[in-house]
Motif scaffolding. Structure first.
Motif, PDB file in Angstrom:
ATOM      1  N   THR A  33       0.817  -1.209   0.000  1.00  0.00           N
ATOM      2  CA  THR A  33       0.000   0.000   0.000  1.00  0.00           C
ATOM      3  C   THR A  33       0.855   1.264   0.000  1.00  0.00           C
ATOM      4  OG1 THR A  33      -1.768  -1.189   1.113  1.00  0.00           O
ATOM      5  CG2 THR A  33      -1.872   1.189   1.212  1.00  0.00           C
ATOM      6  N   GLU A  34       1.967   1.247   0.745  1.00  0.00           N
ATOM      7  CA  GLU A  34       2.859   2.411   0.797  1.00  0.00           C
ATOM      8  C   GLU A  34       3.391   2.794  -0.579  1.00  0.00           C
ATOM      9  OE1 GLU A  34       6.042   1.734   3.552  1.00  0.00           O
ATOM     10  OE2 GLU A  34       4.664   1.515   5.249  1.00  0.00           O
ATOM     11  N   GLU A  35       3.706   1.801  -1.384  1.00  0.00           N
ATOM     12  CA  GLU A  35       4.308   2.042  -2.701  1.00  0.00           C
ATOM     13  C   GLU A  35       3.298   2.060  -3.837  1.00  0.00           C
ATOM     14  OE1 GLU A  35       6.815  -1.378  -2.980  1.00  0.00           O
ATOM     15  OE2 GLU A  35       8.282  -0.607  -1.552  1.00  0.00           O
ATOM     16  N   PHE A  36       2.051   1.751  -3.538  1.00  0.00           N
ATOM     17  CA  PHE A  36       1.078   1.478  -4.587  1.00  0.00           C
ATOM     18  C   PHE A  36       0.865   2.670  -5.533  1.00  0.00           C
ATOM     19  CE2 PHE A  36      -2.981   0.836  -6.604  1.00  0.00           C
ATOM     20  CZ  PHE A  36      -2.898  -0.493  -6.976  1.00  0.00           C
ATOM     21  N   GLU A  37       0.562   3.835  -4.992  1.00  0.00           N
ATOM     22  CA  GLU A  37       0.224   4.976  -5.853  1.00  0.00           C
ATOM     23  C   GLU A  37       1.406   5.394  -6.723  1.00  0.00           C
ATOM     24  OE1 GLU A  37      -2.314   9.122  -5.794  1.00  0.00           O
ATOM     25  OE2 GLU A  37      -1.845   8.145  -3.894  1.00  0.00           O
ATOM     26  N   SER A  38       2.599   5.381  -6.176  1.00  0.00           N
ATOM     27  CA  SER A  38       3.760   5.770  -6.979  1.00  0.00           C
ATOM     28  C   SER A  38       4.037   4.754  -8.085  1.00  0.00           C
ATOM     29  CB  SER A  38       4.999   5.959  -6.106  1.00  0.00           C
ATOM     30  OG  SER A  38       5.388   4.737  -5.517  1.00  0.00           O
TER      31      SER A  38
ATOM     32  N   HIS B  97       1.610   2.652  -9.486  1.00  0.00           N
ATOM     33  CA  HIS B  97       0.472   2.418 -10.376  1.00  0.00           C
ATOM     34  C   HIS B  97      -0.259   3.684 -10.817  1.00  0.00           C
ATOM     35  CE1 HIS B  97       0.915  -1.886  -9.744  1.00  0.00           C
ATOM     36  NE2 HIS B  97       1.051  -1.629  -8.456  1.00  0.00           N
ATOM     37  N   GLY B  98       0.021   4.806 -10.183  1.00  0.00           N
ATOM     38  CA  GLY B  98      -0.561   6.066 -10.616  1.00  0.00           C
ATOM     39  C   GLY B  98      -1.951   6.363 -10.098  1.00  0.00           C
ATOM     40  N   PHE B  99      -2.452   5.555  -9.217  1.00  0.00           N
ATOM     41  CA  PHE B  99      -3.755   5.811  -8.585  1.00  0.00           C
ATOM     42  C   PHE B  99      -3.709   5.249  -7.170  1.00  0.00           C
ATOM     43  CE2 PHE B  99      -4.051   1.889 -11.021  1.00  0.00           C
ATOM     44  CZ  PHE B  99      -4.653   0.990 -10.143  1.00  0.00           C
ATOM     45  N   PRO B 100      -4.574   5.757  -6.293  1.00  0.00           N
ATOM     46  CA  PRO B 100      -4.524   5.315  -4.894  1.00  0.00           C
ATOM     47  C   PRO B 100      -4.994   3.869  -4.728  1.00  0.00           C
ATOM     48  CG  PRO B 100      -6.295   6.893  -5.216  1.00  0.00           C
ATOM     49  CD  PRO B 100      -5.554   6.807  -6.519  1.00  0.00           C
ATOM     50  N   PRO B 101      -4.490   3.193  -3.707  1.00  0.00           N
ATOM     51  CA  PRO B 101      -4.891   1.811  -3.484  1.00  0.00           C
ATOM     52  C   PRO B 101      -6.316   1.710  -2.956  1.00  0.00           C
ATOM     53  CG  PRO B 101      -3.504   2.553  -1.682  1.00  0.00           C
ATOM     54  CD  PRO B 101      -3.529   3.660  -2.705  1.00  0.00           C
ATOM     55  N   GLY B 102      -6.890   0.557  -3.170  1.00  0.00           N
ATOM     56  CA  GLY B 102      -8.190   0.243  -2.583  1.00  0.00           C
ATOM     57  C   GLY B 102      -7.987  -0.271  -1.170  1.00  0.00           C
ATOM     58  N   THR B 103      -8.913  -1.065  -0.698  1.00  0.00           N
ATOM     59  CA  THR B 103      -8.824  -1.621   0.648  1.00  0.00           C
ATOM     60  C   THR B 103      -7.972  -2.879   0.620  1.00  0.00           C
ATOM     61  OG1 THR B 103     -10.999  -0.756   1.193  1.00  0.00           O
ATOM     62  CG2 THR B 103     -10.140  -2.507   2.607  1.00  0.00           C
ATOM     63  N   ASN B 104      -6.900  -2.843   1.376  1.00  0.00           N
ATOM     64  CA  ASN B 104      -5.979  -3.969   1.494  1.00  0.00           C
ATOM     65  C   ASN B 104      -5.681  -4.148   2.970  1.00  0.00           C
ATOM     66  OD1 ASN B 104      -5.128  -4.500  -1.467  1.00  0.00           O
ATOM     67  ND2 ASN B 104      -4.999  -2.291  -1.230  1.00  0.00           N
ATOM     68  N   GLN B 105      -6.430  -5.036   3.612  1.00  0.00           N
ATOM     69  CA  GLN B 105      -6.284  -5.172   5.060  1.00  0.00           C
ATOM     70  C   GLN B 105      -6.822  -6.509   5.554  1.00  0.00           C
ATOM     71  OE1 GLN B 105      -8.704  -2.281   7.077  1.00  0.00           O
ATOM     72  NE2 GLN B 105     -10.618  -3.188   6.394  1.00  0.00           N
ATOM     73  N   ILE B 106      -6.384  -6.848   6.736  1.00  0.00           N
ATOM     74  CA  ILE B 106      -6.988  -7.933   7.494  1.00  0.00           C
ATOM     75  C   ILE B 106      -7.696  -7.253   8.647  1.00  0.00           C
ATOM     76  CG2 ILE B 106      -6.581  -9.945   8.938  1.00  0.00           C
ATOM     77  CD1 ILE B 106      -4.173 -10.551   7.206  1.00  0.00           C
ATOM     78  N   ARG B 107      -9.004  -7.401   8.661  1.00  0.00           N
ATOM     79  CA  ARG B 107      -9.787  -6.783   9.728  1.00  0.00           C
ATOM     80  C   ARG B 107     -10.013  -7.803  10.824  1.00  0.00           C
ATOM     81  NH1 ARG B 107     -14.771  -6.895  11.381  1.00  0.00           N
ATOM     82  NH2 ARG B 107     -15.693  -7.850   9.540  1.00  0.00           N
ATOM     83  N   PRO B 108      -9.542  -7.481  12.042  1.00  0.00           N
ATOM     84  CA  PRO B 108      -9.789  -8.408  13.152  1.00  0.00           C
ATOM     85  C   PRO B 108     -11.292  -8.540  13.417  1.00  0.00           C
ATOM     86  CG  PRO B 108      -8.189  -6.711  13.771  1.00  0.00           C
ATOM     87  CD  PRO B 108      -8.784  -6.307  12.457  1.00  0.00           C
TER      88      PRO B 108
END
Length: 176
Positions: free
Chosen positions: A26-31, A33-44
């Motif tokens: 997620t930290e590197e995603f926008e740089s 791919h050129g667009f912000p990331p979607g939801t990438n998580q593990i929700r407890p």
């Protein structure tokens, strides 16, 4: 409990490792791919998930490992890994079952599998009562053909982790 059975300690370790990989991506995603990331998580799992876990635990189609999983983890979302990988919340599993019923798995005469997740391309992941995980070959669940992708839920989670690590390293998620 077998060596392959899920435990809350194993799930905690797995969730920590996968959360780290998703955070790095997620930290590197926008740089990259050129667009912000979607939801990438593990929700407890939270208090709201616990009622669904109790209901799921009373259904013979739900393996003990699935109940253990949902007691710790509310859902998994990796929207930006390939087409995406999702393990749905327990209440969504129950709702899907209530609306559409179980899925026929293997040679079983009666539908018995629960849809527990999906990818962003329309394929579904189905858990058989004995614990194996299968993926549909097409987006439809009507008379669907399934491929076995993991021997058990732990194996499936390990494969998911490998796909995420591969995606961060190479941009290719593989084919889970």
């Amino acid at each position: 409990m077998s060596e392959r059975s899920l435990s809350s300690a194993w799930l905690s370790s797995w969730a920590s490792a996968v959360s780290g990989v998703l955070g790095e991506m997620t930290e590197e995603f926008e740089s990259k791919h050129g667009f912000p990331p979607g939801t990438n998580q593990i929700r407890p799992a939270d208090h709201g998930d616990q009622e669904a876990v109790r209901v799921l635990g009373s259904d013979a189609r739900a393996s003990a490992d699935l109940v253990t999983f949902y007691a710790s983890i509310g859902e998994v979302s990796s929207a930006d890994v390939g087409n995406g990988y999702f393990i749905h919340p327990a209440r969504d599993v129950l709702e899907h079952f209530a609306v559409y019923g179980a899925v026929r798995v293997g040679e079983s005469q009666e539908p018995c599998g629960l849809v527990i997740g999906s990818d962003g391309g329309g394929l579904s992941y189905v858990l058989a009562p004995e614990g194996s995980v299968h993926r549909t070959r097409a987006a439809s669940l009507d008379d669907c053909e399934l491929d076995r992708v993991a021997d058990d839920l732990r194996h499936f989670l390990e494969l998911l982790e490998r796909s995420l690590v591969r995606f961060v390293a190479t941009g290719e998620p593989g084919y889970l």
